[in-house]
Write a protein that holds these residues in place. Sequence first.
Motif, PDB file in Angstrom:
ATOM      1  N   LYS A 142       0.924  -1.147   0.010  1.00  0.00           N
ATOM      2  CA  LYS A 142       0.021   0.072   0.207  1.00  0.00           C
ATOM      3  C   LYS A 142       0.891   1.184   0.137  1.00  0.00           C
ATOM      4  O   LYS A 142       1.951   1.215   0.485  1.00  0.00           O
ATOM      5  CB  LYS A 142      -0.857   0.146   1.357  1.00  0.00           C
ATOM      6  CG  LYS A 142      -2.051  -1.007   1.478  1.00  0.00           C
ATOM      7  CD  LYS A 142      -2.770  -0.790   2.620  1.00  0.00           C
ATOM      8  CE  LYS A 142      -3.796  -1.826   2.492  1.00  0.00           C
ATOM      9  NZ  LYS A 142      -4.806  -1.764   3.598  1.00  0.00           N
TER      10      LYS A 142
ATOM     11  N   THR B 118       0.408  -6.549  15.298  1.00  0.00           N
ATOM     12  CA  THR B 118       0.495  -5.396  14.463  1.00  0.00           C
ATOM     13  C   THR B 118       1.633  -5.334  13.299  1.00  0.00           C
ATOM     14  O   THR B 118       1.065  -4.923  11.992  1.00  0.00           O
ATOM     15  CB  THR B 118       0.307  -4.143  15.089  1.00  0.00           C
ATOM     16  OG1 THR B 118      -0.631  -4.222  16.098  1.00  0.00           O
ATOM     17  CG2 THR B 118      -0.184  -3.012  14.024  1.00  0.00           C
ATOM     18  N   TYR B 119       2.650  -5.801  13.675  1.00  0.00           N
ATOM     19  CA  TYR B 119       3.925  -5.737  12.853  1.00  0.00           C
ATOM     20  C   TYR B 119       4.577  -6.989  12.774  1.00  0.00           C
ATOM     21  O   TYR B 119       4.420  -7.832  13.449  1.00  0.00           O
ATOM     22  CB  TYR B 119       4.790  -4.773  13.654  1.00  0.00           C
ATOM     23  CG  TYR B 119       4.149  -3.343  13.769  1.00  0.00           C
ATOM     24  CD1 TYR B 119       4.369  -2.597  12.708  1.00  0.00           C
ATOM     25  CD2 TYR B 119       3.739  -2.915  14.851  1.00  0.00           C
ATOM     26  CE1 TYR B 119       3.876  -1.048  12.763  1.00  0.00           C
ATOM     27  CE2 TYR B 119       2.959  -1.721  15.104  1.00  0.00           C
ATOM     28  CZ  TYR B 119       3.186  -0.761  14.052  1.00  0.00           C
ATOM     29  OH  TYR B 119       2.820   0.490  14.112  1.00  0.00           O
TER      30      TYR B 119
ATOM     31  N   GLY C 237      -1.829  -9.604   7.352  1.00  0.00           N
ATOM     32  CA  GLY C 237      -2.355  -7.989   7.490  1.00  0.00           C
ATOM     33  C   GLY C 237      -1.428  -7.213   8.428  1.00  0.00           C
ATOM     34  O   GLY C 237      -1.798  -5.886   8.743  1.00  0.00           O
ATOM     35  N   ARG C 238      -0.256  -7.630   8.697  1.00  0.00           N
ATOM     36  CA  ARG C 238       0.606  -6.997   9.688  1.00  0.00           C
ATOM     37  C   ARG C 238       1.536  -6.189   8.748  1.00  0.00           C
ATOM     38  O   ARG C 238       2.107  -6.446   7.648  1.00  0.00           O
ATOM     39  CB  ARG C 238       1.288  -7.957  10.681  1.00  0.00           C
ATOM     40  CG  ARG C 238       0.582  -8.978  11.452  1.00  0.00           C
ATOM     41  CD  ARG C 238       1.429  -9.619  12.385  1.00  0.00           C
ATOM     42  NE  ARG C 238       2.269 -10.735  11.365  1.00  0.00           N
ATOM     43  CZ  ARG C 238       3.032 -11.530  11.691  1.00  0.00           C
ATOM     44  NH1 ARG C 238       3.277 -11.718  12.982  1.00  0.00           N
ATOM     45  NH2 ARG C 238       3.362 -11.885  10.951  1.00  0.00           N
ATOM     46  N   LEU C 239       1.834  -4.843   9.057  1.00  0.00           N
ATOM     47  CA  LEU C 239       3.004  -4.040   8.483  1.00  0.00           C
ATOM     48  C   LEU C 239       4.197  -4.535   8.680  1.00  0.00           C
ATOM     49  O   LEU C 239       4.713  -4.828   9.940  1.00  0.00           O
ATOM     50  CB  LEU C 239       2.683  -2.871   9.193  1.00  0.00           C
ATOM     51  CG  LEU C 239       3.632  -1.632   8.624  1.00  0.00           C
ATOM     52  CD1 LEU C 239       3.349  -1.342   7.025  1.00  0.00           C
ATOM     53  CD2 LEU C 239       3.561  -0.268   9.361  1.00  0.00           C
ATOM     54  N   ILE C 240       4.906  -4.460   7.637  1.00  0.00           N
ATOM     55  CA  ILE C 240       6.535  -5.114   7.628  1.00  0.00           C
ATOM     56  C   ILE C 240       7.578  -4.095   8.037  1.00  0.00           C
ATOM     57  O   ILE C 240       7.413  -3.057   7.394  1.00  0.00           O
ATOM     58  CB  ILE C 240       6.558  -5.962   6.348  1.00  0.00           C
ATOM     59  CG1 ILE C 240       5.652  -7.192   6.243  1.00  0.00           C
ATOM     60  CG2 ILE C 240       8.135  -6.356   6.426  1.00  0.00           C
ATOM     61  CD1 ILE C 240       5.855  -7.780   4.852  1.00  0.00           C
TER      62      ILE C 240
ATOM     63  N   SER D  73      10.813  -7.884   8.269  1.00  0.00           N
ATOM     64  CA  SER D  73      11.034  -8.120   7.025  1.00  0.00           C
ATOM     65  C   SER D  73      12.130  -9.359   6.844  1.00  0.00           C
ATOM     66  O   SER D  73      12.834  -9.633   7.860  1.00  0.00           O
ATOM     67  CB  SER D  73      11.719  -7.077   6.177  1.00  0.00           C
ATOM     68  OG  SER D  73      12.930  -6.715   6.744  1.00  0.00           O
TER      69      SER D  73
ATOM     70  N   GLU E 135       4.090   0.952   2.065  1.00  0.00           N
ATOM     71  CA  GLU E 135       4.229   0.064   3.112  1.00  0.00           C
ATOM     72  C   GLU E 135       3.717  -1.246   2.750  1.00  0.00           C
ATOM     73  O   GLU E 135       2.824  -1.581   1.995  1.00  0.00           O
ATOM     74  CB  GLU E 135       2.937   0.510   4.156  1.00  0.00           C
ATOM     75  CG  GLU E 135       3.431   1.826   4.526  1.00  0.00           C
ATOM     76  CD  GLU E 135       2.151   2.417   5.325  1.00  0.00           C
ATOM     77  OE1 GLU E 135       1.032   2.008   5.445  1.00  0.00           O
ATOM     78  OE2 GLU E 135       2.408   3.246   6.278  1.00  0.00           O
ATOM     79  N   GLN E 136       4.486  -2.369   3.336  1.00  0.00           N
ATOM     80  CA  GLN E 136       4.030  -3.744   2.860  1.00  0.00           C
ATOM     81  C   GLN E 136       3.399  -4.424   4.063  1.00  0.00           C
ATOM     82  O   GLN E 136       4.009  -4.129   5.341  1.00  0.00           O
ATOM     83  CB  GLN E 136       5.440  -4.163   2.519  1.00  0.00           C
ATOM     84  CG  GLN E 136       6.044  -3.634   1.245  1.00  0.00           C
ATOM     85  CD  GLN E 136       7.205  -4.509   0.767  1.00  0.00           C
ATOM     86  OE1 GLN E 136       7.833  -5.516   1.698  1.00  0.00           O
ATOM     87  NE2 GLN E 136       7.961  -4.286  -0.400  1.00  0.00           N
ATOM     88  N   TYR E 137       2.738  -5.118   3.696  1.00  0.00           N
ATOM     89  CA  TYR E 137       2.009  -6.088   4.659  1.00  0.00           C
ATOM     90  C   TYR E 137       1.918  -7.355   4.349  1.00  0.00           C
ATOM     91  O   TYR E 137       2.297  -7.887   3.293  1.00  0.00           O
ATOM     92  CB  TYR E 137       0.534  -5.717   4.766  1.00  0.00           C
ATOM     93  CG  TYR E 137      -0.001  -4.355   5.135  1.00  0.00           C
ATOM     94  CD1 TYR E 137       0.445  -3.322   4.130  1.00  0.00           C
ATOM     95  CD2 TYR E 137      -0.277  -4.023   6.313  1.00  0.00           C
ATOM     96  CE1 TYR E 137      -0.009  -1.878   4.775  1.00  0.00           C
ATOM     97  CE2 TYR E 137      -0.456  -2.691   7.109  1.00  0.00           C
ATOM     98  CZ  TYR E 137      -0.377  -1.723   6.111  1.00  0.00           C
ATOM     99  OH  TYR E 137      -0.677  -0.517   6.277  1.00  0.00           O
ATOM    100  N   ASP E 138       2.050  -8.357   5.487  1.00  0.00           N
ATOM    101  CA  ASP E 138       2.329  -9.892   5.219  1.00  0.00           C
ATOM    102  C   ASP E 138       1.026 -10.199   5.052  1.00  0.00           C
ATOM    103  O   ASP E 138      -0.088  -9.608   5.056  1.00  0.00           O
ATOM    104  CB  ASP E 138       2.794 -10.416   6.557  1.00  0.00           C
ATOM    105  CG  ASP E 138       2.339 -10.330   7.792  1.00  0.00           C
ATOM    106  OD1 ASP E 138       1.095  -9.918   7.771  1.00  0.00           O
ATOM    107  OD2 ASP E 138       2.823 -10.885   8.749  1.00  0.00           O
TER     108      ASP E 138
END
Length: 100
Positions: A3, A43-44, A18-21, A47, A12-15
């Motif tokens: 996103k 939440t996170y 849906g957690r922010l990487i 990488s 922003e990359q999510y796994d």
Amino acid sequence: MIKKNSAASVEEQYDERGRLIITDSSKIPENMTEEEVVDFWDTYAMSEELLNESYIEEDDLLPPRKSATKPINLRIENDLLNRLQKIAESKQIPYQTLLK
């Protein structure tokens, strides 16, 4: 999933959960309580690169090896040997270890 954050124009990359990487270890807070740690990692996610950087080799976890020992023959009176064996047994260690 990627996103784009329009405010900072950063991708922003999510796994898959849906957690922010996170790609930088400085983004991981320090001195969190257990509850805060659980909430944070819900939440996170780290990488792959950050995971590889933070990997600790098994050799780094172990204490340094003691210098090698040399087997020797030692003559001890039976009475002394029996007493050493009883002491070692009470400490739940082999008597040879007790002598070291």
